[in-house]
Design a protein around this motif. Sequence first.
Motif, PDB file in Angstrom:
ATOM      1  N   TRP A 103       3.880  -3.163   6.298  1.00  0.00           N
ATOM      2  CA  TRP A 103       2.821  -2.127   6.365  1.00  0.00           C
ATOM      3  C   TRP A 103       2.323  -1.894   7.710  1.00  0.00           C
ATOM      4  N   PRO A 139      -6.694   2.078  -1.804  1.00  0.00           N
ATOM      5  CA  PRO A 139      -6.209   3.379  -2.648  1.00  0.00           C
ATOM      6  C   PRO A 139      -6.765   4.468  -1.779  1.00  0.00           C
ATOM      7  N   ARG A 142      -5.089   4.986   1.640  1.00  0.00           N
ATOM      8  CA  ARG A 142      -3.741   5.433   1.321  1.00  0.00           C
ATOM      9  C   ARG A 142      -3.706   7.098   1.089  1.00  0.00           C
ATOM     10  N   LYS A 143      -4.539   7.483   0.322  1.00  0.00           N
ATOM     11  CA  LYS A 143      -4.543   9.115   0.073  1.00  0.00           C
ATOM     12  C   LYS A 143      -5.022   9.770   1.009  1.00  0.00           C
ATOM     13  N   LYS A 199       5.451   4.576   0.314  1.00  0.00           N
ATOM     14  CA  LYS A 199       6.198   3.496  -0.225  1.00  0.00           C
ATOM     15  C   LYS A 199       5.636   2.118   0.150  1.00  0.00           C
ATOM     16  N   ASN A 225       0.151   0.269   0.380  1.00  0.00           N
ATOM     17  CA  ASN A 225      -0.569  -0.037  -0.936  1.00  0.00           C
ATOM     18  C   ASN A 225      -1.242  -1.199  -1.005  1.00  0.00           C
ATOM     19  N   GLU A 226      -1.873  -1.640  -2.189  1.00  0.00           N
ATOM     20  CA  GLU A 226      -2.567  -2.934  -2.313  1.00  0.00           C
ATOM     21  C   GLU A 226      -1.794  -4.037  -2.472  1.00  0.00           C
ATOM     22  N   ASN A 227      -0.376  -3.728  -3.009  1.00  0.00           N
ATOM     23  CA  ASN A 227       0.380  -4.702  -3.179  1.00  0.00           C
ATOM     24  C   ASN A 227       1.002  -5.429  -1.995  1.00  0.00           C
ATOM     25  N   THR A 228       1.298  -4.482  -1.057  1.00  0.00           N
ATOM     26  CA  THR A 228       2.046  -4.848   0.027  1.00  0.00           C
ATOM     27  C   THR A 228       0.830  -5.772   0.999  1.00  0.00           C
TER      28      THR A 228
END
Length: 416
Positions: A224, A288, A291-292, A399, A402-405
């Motif tokens: 990221w 989020p 990202r948007k 891809k 996001n919060e997971n990465t």
Amino acid sequence: MENQKCDNTKVSAWCIVSMASIPLVMTLGNSMLIPVLPVFEEKVNITSFQSSMIITSYSIASIFLIPVAGYLSDRIGRKKVILPSLILALIGGLIAGFVSWKMNNPYTWIILGRVLQGIGAAGATPIVLPLVGDLYKADDEKTSSCLGIIETSNTFGKVLSPILGSLFASLIWFLPFFSISFFSLISIVLVFFFIKVPKNNHAPIKFKEFLNKTKVTFEEGGKWLSVVFLLGVFVMLVLFAVLFFLSESLEKLHDLKGIKKGFVLAIPLFFLCISSYVAGRKIKGSIPLMRKIILISLILMTGSIVFVGYTKEKIVLLLIITSVLGIAIGAMLPTLDALITENIEKTQRGTISSFYSSARFIGVAAGPPLMSVLMKNYLNISYIIAGVFGIILLCLAFKLLNENTMKMNAAEKTES
């Protein structure tokens, strides 16, 4: 280390103004010269490519020294790096202005003065981002808000730049160089008196440990972070390439010169500034939402950049397209700043944000000379290629941002 306490409830308005003055001054130091490059070409008898190097030399010096400044700021303190850097920027402006005034062939010395200013910029602007994180500690909402103000100051400098640059050059063609030193002096005074950095109770980490921590950070968040760095390069490359093209087009195709040209050039930059301010106020540390904003901004950039060359002879359409582009870039800049600052632990903020700032300066350095070469025969195709790169980055951002990465880095930041 600076030993005056300043926590997240006691950051004064003057402290914020002082921090905001740094990117403002450094932006003026570069962007203010873009609208008067055609004047420099005439007065110094240089080509369009040579005039673009007045911008690029400043940025190249910054690219290589920003990571050094980031490491030093983590080790010895933010303020102790910022102040000497602002002094170097002041001296560089004096050199460039004096040789333009007194020498018949000042180009080489102008470049040397600009390099010195770039060295100063390397140790000033990038250190503001981790400094904001230090002052507000774990308060992501206040950090995001302050970063929005900082980035708005940066973009407001871009709005003022064409107007002030054209105004100063209309009085004396080399006055913009001296004005950079004057603005640097104001920032030096503000920083010295009003920025109170929190005391760091931890001993500076050893260089080997620093390298290991940096390596771990890139191993855990490399994907990221790479996307953010690439976005920084792309956004600033597009911005400075378009500004260079717009400056040349307004003068040579539409016969707009001096202050009138400066005001017209400021129109898309005004929308960039407003967009930057609004985005900085809205993101509030929400990954989020960040990202948007990035995804929507990339769609707007990709959709508008391909039309810039086709509208060059219709000034109203050209300004509409570049204003949409400005809105997209303005929204993205404080968002990228916040992603870096709020998801990296404190001991690494200066270093990682410095790498990000170096990436941005790559775009700044490459934009004007690339455009000076491409706009003669490959203008439209170059903007179409930029649109293709925008689509690729859109896919990567979708891809990997996001919060997971970013979960691991956010957890480390909370623990610190």
